[in-house]
Design an enzyme around this catalytic site. Structure first.
Site, mmCIF file in Angstrom:
data_model
loop_
_atom_site.group_PDB
_atom_site.id
_atom_site.type_symbol
_atom_site.label_atom_id
_atom_site.label_comp_id
_atom_site.label_asym_id
_atom_site.label_seq_id
_atom_site.Cartn_x
_atom_site.Cartn_y
_atom_site.Cartn_z
ATOM 1 N N ARG A 9 40.039 75.509 72.440
ATOM 2 C CA ARG A 9 40.051 75.882 71.004
ATOM 3 C C ARG A 9 38.788 75.429 70.253
ATOM 4 O O ARG A 9 38.846 75.163 69.048
ATOM 5 C CB ARG A 9 41.301 75.325 70.293
ATOM 6 C CG ARG A 9 42.609 75.749 70.898
ATOM 7 C CD ARG A 9 42.849 77.250 70.855
ATOM 8 N NE ARG A 9 44.029 77.571 71.604
ATOM 9 C CZ ARG A 9 44.023 77.975 72.888
ATOM 10 N NH1 ARG A 9 42.869 78.167 73.531
ATOM 11 N NH2 ARG A 9 45.152 78.216 73.518
ATOM 12 N N SER A 26 48.626 77.925 64.926
ATOM 13 C CA SER A 26 48.887 76.523 65.292
ATOM 14 C C SER A 26 48.192 75.582 64.321
ATOM 15 O O SER A 26 47.008 75.728 64.041
ATOM 16 C CB SER A 26 48.381 76.235 66.698
ATOM 17 O OG SER A 26 49.113 76.990 67.617
ATOM 18 N N GLU A 40 44.037 71.961 64.570
ATOM 19 C CA GLU A 40 43.422 73.154 65.166
ATOM 20 C C GLU A 40 42.870 74.042 64.045
ATOM 21 O O GLU A 40 41.807 74.625 64.159
ATOM 22 C CB GLU A 40 44.443 73.931 66.008
ATOM 23 C CG GLU A 40 43.836 75.165 66.667
ATOM 24 C CD GLU A 40 44.735 75.775 67.737
ATOM 25 O OE1 GLU A 40 45.359 75.018 68.520
ATOM 26 O OE2 GLU A 40 44.804 77.015 67.790
HETATM 27 C C1 LIG Z 1 50.944 84.169 63.832
HETATM 28 C C2 LIG Z 1 49.696 83.578 64.445
HETATM 29 C C3 LIG Z 1 49.656 83.368 65.819
HETATM 30 C C4 LIG Z 1 48.519 82.812 66.413
HETATM 31 N N1 LIG Z 1 48.508 82.610 67.769
HETATM 32 C C5 LIG Z 1 47.403 82.088 68.342
HETATM 33 C C6 LIG Z 1 47.349 81.883 69.764
HETATM 34 O O1 LIG Z 1 48.282 82.188 70.500
HETATM 35 N N2 LIG Z 1 46.229 81.356 70.291
HETATM 36 C C7 LIG Z 1 45.146 81.025 69.528
HETATM 37 O O2 LIG Z 1 44.137 80.563 70.073
HETATM 38 N N3 LIG Z 1 45.161 81.210 68.175
HETATM 39 C C8 LIG Z 1 46.264 81.726 67.575
HETATM 40 N N4 LIG Z 1 46.272 81.911 66.215
HETATM 41 C C9 LIG Z 1 45.124 81.468 65.408
HETATM 42 C C10 LIG Z 1 44.055 82.533 65.171
HETATM 43 O O3 LIG Z 1 44.624 83.835 65.203
HETATM 44 C C11 LIG Z 1 42.907 82.437 66.190
HETATM 45 O O4 LIG Z 1 42.255 81.182 66.122
HETATM 46 C C12 LIG Z 1 41.860 83.531 65.917
HETATM 47 O O5 LIG Z 1 40.948 83.586 66.984
HETATM 48 C C13 LIG Z 1 41.101 83.309 64.613
HETATM 49 O O6 LIG Z 1 40.346 84.478 64.383
HETATM 50 P P1 LIG Z 1 39.981 84.930 62.897
HETATM 51 O O7 LIG Z 1 39.096 86.091 63.014
HETATM 52 O O8 LIG Z 1 41.213 85.110 62.095
HETATM 53 O O9 LIG Z 1 39.169 83.664 62.425
HETATM 54 P P2 LIG Z 1 39.313 82.913 61.019
HETATM 55 O O10 LIG Z 1 40.667 82.299 60.960
HETATM 56 O O11 LIG Z 1 38.907 83.807 59.924
HETATM 57 O O12 LIG Z 1 38.222 81.773 61.214
HETATM 58 C C14 LIG Z 1 38.429 80.739 62.144
HETATM 59 C C15 LIG Z 1 37.071 80.064 62.393
HETATM 60 O O13 LIG Z 1 36.227 81.006 63.045
HETATM 61 C C16 LIG Z 1 35.041 81.197 62.281
HETATM 62 N N5 LIG Z 1 34.649 82.596 62.435
HETATM 63 C C17 LIG Z 1 35.361 83.717 62.165
HETATM 64 N N6 LIG Z 1 34.649 84.805 62.455
HETATM 65 C C18 LIG Z 1 33.457 84.368 62.930
HETATM 66 C C19 LIG Z 1 32.274 85.004 63.386
HETATM 67 N N7 LIG Z 1 32.155 86.340 63.409
HETATM 68 N N8 LIG Z 1 31.238 84.238 63.788
HETATM 69 C C20 LIG Z 1 31.309 82.885 63.760
HETATM 70 N N9 LIG Z 1 32.398 82.226 63.329
HETATM 71 C C21 LIG Z 1 33.463 82.953 62.924
HETATM 72 C C22 LIG Z 1 35.434 80.836 60.842
HETATM 73 O O14 LIG Z 1 34.304 80.488 60.072
HETATM 74 C C23 LIG Z 1 36.351 79.661 61.103
HETATM 75 O O15 LIG Z 1 35.593 78.500 61.370
HETATM 76 C C24 LIG Z 1 47.403 82.467 65.602
HETATM 77 C C25 LIG Z 1 47.439 82.699 64.220
HETATM 78 C C26 LIG Z 1 48.580 83.251 63.648
HETATM 79 C C27 LIG Z 1 48.596 83.486 62.164
#
Ligand SMILES: Cc1cc2nc3c(=O)[nH]c(=O)nc-3n(C[C@H](O)[C@H](O)[C@H](O)COP(=O)(O)OP(=O)(O)OC[C@H]3O[C@@H](n4cnc5c(N)ncnc54)[C@H](O)[C@@H]3O)c2cc1C
Length: 293
Positions: free
Chosen positions: A160, A209, A280
């Site tokens: 992560r 998480s 996380e």
């Molecule tokens: C219902 C639910 C279930 C989930 N299940 C899981 C799971 O099973 N496993 C898991 O690992 N995660 C899970 N997550 C968490 C999340 O979906 C993941 O971490 C996902 O990869 C985050 O992506 P995001 O685009 O929404 O990033 P954001 O939440 O928007 O950002 C997260 C981080 O990534 C950075 N970021 C975003 N886009 C970029 C980019 N283009 N370049 C550089 N940095 C960037 C942001 O600045 C921030 O630091 C879950 C979330 C929810 C709501």
């Protein structure tokens, strides 16, 4: 560059909390993204990318930064020479759909991760024993001084985590997937989605998480459940009655409510299990967990 001022981050986060971003921009191409990054560097602004906002908690007071949301060609997905090529802002759902249509398997584990390609790299997202390191061929990372393709070994990926810092934006991602019949992909995804629905609050507003799973057998969710925290509320935020490593916005929650639950959960886990839970979720703005000592 079209800057929007004061847009509430509650609109850009899945938990639905967070105050205004001092500036928000929606780059549509690599050129526009690099221009925004150069502007931020010249003005001394902190850069924050928000993907689907599915693993972030933003301060109620707002975030003093240039917030980027990748759109247009930076959110597109195509297949090129057998690789799935996604813009950093492309949602996992669209990537999975395109992969299935092209008969490319291996992305199924991400079916219940509601993020983007860039967020997946930054968080090294994963589920069911797989993560981004299993599928990532390379990522195009943009900074104020230009863009470069980086191999997974150059991205510092671990559980992560990645080594990407502020101002390093994943603009494009290439996934290496394997041939798999679309019907098999569909069946595998249906099974994983059903499993998720049984165990996690997939129909509630959460940020995924809250804590990383600590080393050892006992996951963070089970640990917090044994602390009796399921259903525990502060203001409008509640530890999910379905899975204790999720915080739900039960109506009118603030980020401060979520933070208060996190503080309490960490104390209880330390008290009962001697384990220090590490967050996380990524904090945006002036949010911090106080030390336990
Ligand atoms: C219902 C639910 C279930 C989930 N299940 C899981 C799971 O099973 N496993 C898991 O690992 N995660 C899970 N997550 C968490 C999340 O979906 C993941 O971490 C996902 O990869 C985050 O992506 P995001 O685009 O929404 O990033 P954001 O939440 O928007 O950002 C997260 C981080 O990534 C950075 N970021 C975003 N886009 C970029 C980019 N283009 N370049 C550089 N940095 C960037 C942001 O600045 C921030 O630091 C879950 C979330 C929810 C709501």
């Amino acid at each position: 560059m079209n800057l929007e001022r004061g847009v509430p981050l509650s609109r850009l986060t899945t938990i639905g909390t967070g105050g205004p971003a001092s500036a928000l921009v929606h780059p549509q191409s690599l050129g526009e993204l690099e221009e925004a990054l150069r502007h931020a560097a010249a003005e001394g602004l902190v850069v924050v990318v928000v993907g689907l906002g599915s693993n972030v908690l933003a301060a109620d007071e707002g975030v003093d930064a240039l917030v980027l949301r990748l759109e247009g060609e930076l959110a597109g997905v195509e297949t090129v020479d057998g690789l799935l090529v996604a813009g950093g802002g492309a949602s996992n759902a669209v990537c999975l759909h395109r992969a299935r249509a092209a008969g490319l398997g291996g992305f199924e584990f991400a079916c219940a991760i509601p993020g983007t390609a860039g967020g997946g790299v930054r968080m090294n997202a994963g589920a069911y024993g797989r993560d981004w390191t299993d599928i990532l061929a390379r990522a195009l990372v943009a900074t104020a001084s230009g863009s470069a393709w980086l191999a997974p070994s150059e991205l510092g990926l671990s559980y992560r985590h990645s080594g990407l810092g502020p101002g390093e934006v994943v603009a494009r991602v290439e996934y290496r997937l394997d041939a798999r019949p679309p019907a098999e992909i569909k069946a595998a995804v249906a099974e994983l989605v059903a499993l998720r629905k049984e165990t996690q609050p997939t129909n509630k507003r959460t940020f995924g998480s809250v804590f990383e799973n600590p080393p050892g057998e006992l996951g963070a969710g089970r640990m917090l459940e044994l602390c009796g925290l399921k259903g525990h509320r502060v203001g409008g935020a509640m530890i999910s009655p379905k899975h204790a490593n999720f915080i739900e916005n039960a109506g009118g929650a603030t980020s401060a409510d979520c933070l208060a639950l996190m503080v309490e959960a960490r104390w209880r886990a330390r008290e009962q299990f001697g384990v220090v839970l590490e967050q996380e979720v990524v904090f945006l703005g002036d949010l911090e967990l106080p030390p336990l000592d």
